[in-house]
Design an enzyme around this catalytic site. Structure first.
Site, PDB file in Angstrom:
ATOM      1  N   GLY A 188       0.831  -1.193   0.000  1.00  0.00           N
ATOM      2  CA  GLY A 188       0.000   0.000   0.000  1.00  0.00           C
ATOM      3  C   GLY A 188       0.865   1.243   0.000  1.00  0.00           C
ATOM      4  O   GLY A 188       2.042   1.184   0.366  1.00  0.00           O
ATOM      5  N   GLN A 199       2.723   9.989   1.857  1.00  0.00           N
ATOM      6  CA  GLN A 199       4.069   9.400   1.946  1.00  0.00           C
ATOM      7  C   GLN A 199       5.006   9.881   0.837  1.00  0.00           C
ATOM      8  O   GLN A 199       6.214   9.740   0.956  1.00  0.00           O
ATOM      9  CB  GLN A 199       3.992   7.863   1.895  1.00  0.00           C
ATOM     10  CG  GLN A 199       3.348   7.241   3.120  1.00  0.00           C
ATOM     11  CD  GLN A 199       3.261   5.738   2.990  1.00  0.00           C
ATOM     12  OE1 GLN A 199       2.316   5.230   2.411  1.00  0.00           O
ATOM     13  NE2 GLN A 199       4.247   5.022   3.500  1.00  0.00           N
ATOM     14  N   CYS A 245       6.024  -0.394   7.444  1.00  0.00           N
ATOM     15  CA  CYS A 245       5.626   0.798   6.689  1.00  0.00           C
ATOM     16  C   CYS A 245       6.803   1.241   5.831  1.00  0.00           C
ATOM     17  O   CYS A 245       7.941   1.266   6.305  1.00  0.00           O
ATOM     18  CB  CYS A 245       5.243   1.917   7.655  1.00  0.00           C
ATOM     19  SG  CYS A 245       4.735   3.444   6.850  1.00  0.00           S
ATOM     20  N   LEU A 246       6.520   1.610   4.598  1.00  0.00           N
ATOM     21  CA  LEU A 246       7.595   2.075   3.715  1.00  0.00           C
ATOM     22  C   LEU A 246       8.215   3.372   4.237  1.00  0.00           C
ATOM     23  O   LEU A 246       9.327   3.719   3.856  1.00  0.00           O
ATOM     24  CB  LEU A 246       7.055   2.271   2.293  1.00  0.00           C
ATOM     25  CG  LEU A 246       6.612   0.982   1.578  1.00  0.00           C
ATOM     26  CD1 LEU A 246       5.931   1.318   0.252  1.00  0.00           C
ATOM     27  CD2 LEU A 246       7.806   0.046   1.347  1.00  0.00           C
ATOM     28  N   HIS A 251      -4.298   1.230   7.947  1.00  0.00           N
ATOM     29  CA  HIS A 251      -2.946   1.794   7.971  1.00  0.00           C
ATOM     30  C   HIS A 251      -2.852   2.981   6.996  1.00  0.00           C
ATOM     31  O   HIS A 251      -2.291   4.032   7.338  1.00  0.00           O
ATOM     32  CB  HIS A 251      -1.960   0.672   7.610  1.00  0.00           C
ATOM     33  CG  HIS A 251      -0.535   1.081   7.462  1.00  0.00           C
ATOM     34  ND1 HIS A 251       0.462   0.647   8.316  1.00  0.00           N
ATOM     35  CD2 HIS A 251       0.109   1.865   6.551  1.00  0.00           C
ATOM     36  CE1 HIS A 251       1.616   1.143   7.926  1.00  0.00           C
ATOM     37  NE2 HIS A 251       1.435   1.898   6.858  1.00  0.00           N
ATOM     38  N   GLU A 252      -3.404   2.810   5.800  1.00  0.00           N
ATOM     39  CA  GLU A 252      -3.294   3.866   4.776  1.00  0.00           C
ATOM     40  C   GLU A 252      -4.153   5.083   5.121  1.00  0.00           C
ATOM     41  O   GLU A 252      -3.732   6.225   4.916  1.00  0.00           O
ATOM     42  CB  GLU A 252      -3.698   3.330   3.399  1.00  0.00           C
ATOM     43  CG  GLU A 252      -2.893   2.139   2.876  1.00  0.00           C
ATOM     44  CD  GLU A 252      -1.402   2.321   2.944  1.00  0.00           C
ATOM     45  OE1 GLU A 252      -0.928   3.477   2.939  1.00  0.00           O
ATOM     46  OE2 GLU A 252      -0.688   1.298   3.014  1.00  0.00           O
ATOM     47  N   HIS A 258      -2.404   7.298   7.405  1.00  0.00           N
ATOM     48  CA  HIS A 258      -1.433   8.192   6.738  1.00  0.00           C
ATOM     49  C   HIS A 258      -2.122   9.480   6.275  1.00  0.00           C
ATOM     50  O   HIS A 258      -1.540  10.567   6.372  1.00  0.00           O
ATOM     51  CB  HIS A 258      -0.823   7.511   5.507  1.00  0.00           C
ATOM     52  CG  HIS A 258       0.336   6.609   5.797  1.00  0.00           C
ATOM     53  ND1 HIS A 258       1.476   7.034   6.439  1.00  0.00           N
ATOM     54  CD2 HIS A 258       0.552   5.301   5.495  1.00  0.00           C
ATOM     55  CE1 HIS A 258       2.339   6.018   6.529  1.00  0.00           C
ATOM     56  NE2 HIS A 258       1.801   4.957   5.971  1.00  0.00           N
TER      57      HIS A 258
HETATM   58  O1  GNR Z   1       4.016  -2.736   2.641  1.00  0.00           O
HETATM   59  C1  GNR Z   1       3.374  -2.599   3.683  1.00  0.00           C
HETATM   60  N1  GNR Z   1       3.088  -3.674   4.441  1.00  0.00           N
HETATM   61  C2  GNR Z   1       2.225  -3.660   5.513  1.00  0.00           C
HETATM   62  C3  GNR Z   1       2.223  -4.749   6.364  1.00  0.00           C
HETATM   63  C4  GNR Z   1       1.361  -4.793   7.438  1.00  0.00           C
HETATM   64  C5  GNR Z   1       0.499  -3.757   7.665  1.00  0.00           C
HETATM   65  C6  GNR Z   1       0.490  -2.661   6.836  1.00  0.00           C
HETATM   66  C7  GNR Z   1       1.339  -2.605   5.756  1.00  0.00           C
HETATM   67  S1  GNR Z   1       1.292  -1.236   4.695  1.00  0.00           S
HETATM   68  C8  GNR Z   1       2.950  -1.240   4.110  1.00  0.00           C
HETATM   69  C9  GNR Z   1       3.146  -0.206   3.030  1.00  0.00           C
HETATM   70  C10 GNR Z   1       2.958   1.174   3.615  1.00  0.00           C
HETATM   71  O2  GNR Z   1       3.759   1.697   4.336  1.00  0.00           O
HETATM   72  N2  GNR Z   1       1.850   1.782   3.360  1.00  0.00           N
HETATM   73  O3  GNR Z   1       1.591   2.979   3.876  1.00  0.00           O
HETATM   74 NI    NI Z   2       2.742   3.059   5.707  1.00  0.00          NI
END
Ligand code: GNR
Ligand code: NI
Length: 178
Positions: free
Chosen positions: A46, A51, A91-92, A133-134, A137
C-alpha cells in the site's frame, strides 16, 4: 513512469493531512499510476499520497501475490469496523521496523474511484488492516504512534543515524532490531 521519493519517519511532512480530492482528471490518474509503480518497486502492499509529499486523500493498494490487482481509494471513509486483532505491521516510511498494532479484522468503507464514482466495499484480514494503515497516513498518523514513546523514539533515532550513514535499507528486506 516517475519513481516518487518516499518520506521517512520522523519527517514532519508525514504529519500533514490529506485534502479531499475533487478533480478527477488525467493528472490524478497519472499520480495514482506513479504511486502504484513506486509501491511495487519498493515491495509494499500500500502507499498513501502523504508518503510521497502529496497532500491528497489518495491511496493505492495491491495485496495480490502477482501484483496485478491494484485498488485505488480516493476520499475513503470507514463506515463500520469490527473484530479487534493484533497485526504485525511495517511501513515504507519506517523501513525495516515491524511492530504489533491493534486493528480491526473487518471493515466496510465508502470511497471514490479515479473517475469520481462512489463505491462501497468490504474488506477483511490483510486488506482491512492495510486500509486502516493507509487511512491513518491521510490523517498524519503512523503505526509507530501506537507503540510506546520509548520504542518510537528509538526507531526515530535509528532511522536518522542509518540515513546519515547511507545505510537505510532502500527496500523491504531484513528487519532491524531495536
Ligand atoms: O508494505 C506494507 N506492508 C504492511 C504490512 C502490514 C500492515 C500494513 C502494511 S502497509 C505497508 C506499506 C505502507 O507503508 N503503506 O503505507
Ligand atoms: Ni505506511
Amino acid at each position: 513512469m516517475d519513481k516518487l521519493k518516499i518520506l521517512h519517519f520522523p519527517d514532519n511532512r508525514l504529519r500533514q493531512k490529506g485534502l479531499d480530492v475533487d478533480i478527477f482528471d488525467k493528472n490524478l490518474r497519472n499520480l495514482a499510476k506513479d504511486m502504484l509503480e513506486t509501491m511495487y518497486d519498493s515491495k509494499g502492499i500500500g502507499l498513501a499520497a502523504i508518503q510521497v509529499n502529496i497532500q491528497k486523500r489518495l491511496i493505492v493498494i495491491d495485496i495480490s501475490e502477482e501484483k496485478n490487482k491494484p485498488i485505488f481509494l480516493v476520499n475513503p471513509i470507514i463506515l463500520t469496523k469490527k473484530n479487534k486483532i493484533q497485526f504485525e505491521e511495517g511501513c515504507l516510511s519506517v523501513p525495516g521496523f515491524y511492530e504489533k498494532v491493534e486493528r480491526f479484522n473487518n471493515v466496510t468503507i465508502k470511497k471514490q474511484d479515479l473517475y469520481g464514482r462512489t463505491l462501497e466495499m468490504e474488506a477483511d484480514g490483510l486488506l482491512a488492516v492495510c486500509i486502516q494503515h493507509e487511512i491513518d497516513h491521510l490523517d498524519g498518523k503512523l503505526f509507530v504512534d501506537y507503540i510506546s514513546d520509548m520504542k518510537r523514539d528509538r526507531i526515530a533515532k535509528k532511522i536518522k543515524k542509518l540515513t546519515e550513514q547511507g545505510k537505510l535499507m532502500p527496500r523491504k528486506d531484513v528487519p532491524y532490531s531495536i
